[in-house]
Write a protein that holds these residues in place. Structure first.
Motif, mmCIF file in Angstrom:
data_model
loop_
_atom_site.group_PDB
_atom_site.id
_atom_site.type_symbol
_atom_site.label_atom_id
_atom_site.label_comp_id
_atom_site.label_asym_id
_atom_site.label_seq_id
_atom_site.Cartn_x
_atom_site.Cartn_y
_atom_site.Cartn_z
ATOM 1 N N GLN A 166 -9.023 -7.396 -3.141
ATOM 2 C CA GLN A 166 -8.944 -6.407 -4.208
ATOM 3 C C GLN A 166 -9.826 -6.875 -5.360
ATOM 4 O OE1 GLN A 166 -4.994 -5.154 -5.155
ATOM 5 N NE2 GLN A 166 -5.649 -3.676 -6.706
ATOM 6 N N VAL B 181 -10.945 -1.959 -3.394
ATOM 7 C CA VAL B 181 -10.602 -2.959 -2.402
ATOM 8 C C VAL B 181 -11.720 -2.968 -1.373
ATOM 9 C CG1 VAL B 181 -9.212 -1.385 -0.988
ATOM 10 C CG2 VAL B 181 -8.844 -3.846 -0.815
ATOM 11 N N ILE C 118 -8.679 2.290 -5.776
ATOM 12 C CA ILE C 118 -7.247 2.008 -5.793
ATOM 13 C C ILE C 118 -6.588 2.808 -6.920
ATOM 14 C CG2 ILE C 118 -5.496 0.204 -6.067
ATOM 15 C CD1 ILE C 118 -7.161 0.125 -3.465
ATOM 16 N N GLU D 35 -1.161 -2.872 -6.705
ATOM 17 C CA GLU D 35 -1.613 -4.054 -5.981
ATOM 18 C C GLU D 35 -1.581 -3.802 -4.479
ATOM 19 O OE1 GLU D 35 -0.558 -8.812 -5.407
ATOM 20 O OE2 GLU D 35 0.451 -7.626 -6.963
ATOM 21 N N VAL D 36 -2.687 -4.108 -3.820
ATOM 22 C CA VAL D 36 -2.775 -3.955 -2.377
ATOM 23 C C VAL D 36 -2.054 -5.124 -1.714
ATOM 24 C CG1 VAL D 36 -4.312 -3.805 -0.376
ATOM 25 C CG2 VAL D 36 -4.960 -2.718 -2.545
#
Length: 294
Positions: free
Chosen positions: A71, A85, A145, A154-155
């Motif tokens: 990310q 990302v 994102i 948050e990935v």
């Protein structure tokens, strides 16, 4: 009906115009290598064959053997150009048959298992046109994102899957000789559909050093020009782990020509800080001239 590969592509920036200028122009020496070869045989499957096309006759098939992501950018809203990302994956054909128009999908998820991607109308479906037996082909992608409560989501994980391909037996006489020009192609080379791509240089630029310009040399052993459907890069760290990737959908005049030719692609907001620039892998995605959907 044939299926296509899906990779969600980042919103095109002004850098796309630069990519068109930087790509290699047609090379007067880009003529067929002697002896050149024809495209892999492609049969028209029956309805029954299409229904079971995801598994070739020998029982093996396509597998995602490597994947990774990073990310990039700030965690705060609003959206900035680098709130992305970067994703890379490698698909292997473990069968003795040729796969046509395989479908690759990246599911980018947050900690709750929900999609972390900001969907835009510019997300584009992409494909791997041809995967020969034993080939390992990389696919890259950049995703915007989404934000939630003023913060960037948050990935937590990315699931890379491959599905939907039609299969044909491979005729040895119509496929490239893997030993041809081995001394030239061996260094930092990959293949996609029998077309070899050798990475030459990855250069970082931009204020945050996550934009990448990748130069390479492509070698097509085929007698005819194939059709470019884009270029993927897979980024690795010093240990060889996949940490991201990028995809460029633009088409250059020299892409997929017979023989050897230079190439260059601009991948904005896609190069992770941990990527080792010398370990970049480049994959020129080309469709054969007899592909009915080209």
């Amino acid at each position: 009906m044939p299926l296509s590969v899906v990779v969600l592509v980042a919103v095109v920036t002004a850098g796309a115009a630069v990519a068109l200028q930087m790509r290699g122009q047609p090379d007067a020496t880009a003529t067929p290598t002697a002896p050149c070869v024809g495209p892999p045989d492609r049969a028209t499957p029956s309805a029954a064959e299409e229904a079971t096309a995801t598994v070739p006759p020998d029982g093996n098939g396509l597998d995602v053997v490597e994947s990774g992501f990073t990310q990039l950018g700030s965690s705060s809203a609003p959206i900035t150009r680098n709130s992305m990302v970067s994703i890379g994956a490698v698909v292997a054909n473990t069968s003795t048959h040729t796969a046509h128009r395989a479908l690759v999908t990246f599911n980018v998820l947050d900690s709750a298992g929900e999609s972390a991607v900001l969907t835009t109308i510019l997300d584009q479906p992409r494909e791997i046109p041809v995967i020969l037996p034993g080939e390992r082909i990389g696919v890259g992608g950049q995703f915007w994102i989404r934000s939630e409560d003023g913060q960037r989501v948050e990935v937590a994980r990315v699931n890379a899957t491959v599905s939907g391909a039609t299969w044909t037996a491979t005729a040895t006489a119509n496929t490239p000789d893997a030993t041809r020009d081995a001394a030239v192609d061996a260094a930092a080379a990959t293949t996609a559909g029998g077309i070899t791509t050798r990475h030459l240089e990855t250069r970082r630029h931009g204020t945050d050093q996550i934009d990448a310009t990748v130069t390479y040399e492509a070698h097509s052993p085929y007698c005819q020009k194939w059709t470019s459907v884009g270029t993927s890069a897979v980024f690795r760290d010093e240990a060889g782990t996949v940490v991201g990737g990028g995809f460029d959908p633009t088409v250059s005049p020299s892409a997929c020509l017979p023989g050897r030719h230079p190439g260059s692609t601009l991948l904005p907001s896609s190069l992770p800080p941990a990527a080792a620039d010398t370990r970049t892998e480049v994959y020129q995605h080309c469709a054969p001239p007899d592909d009915p959907q080209q």
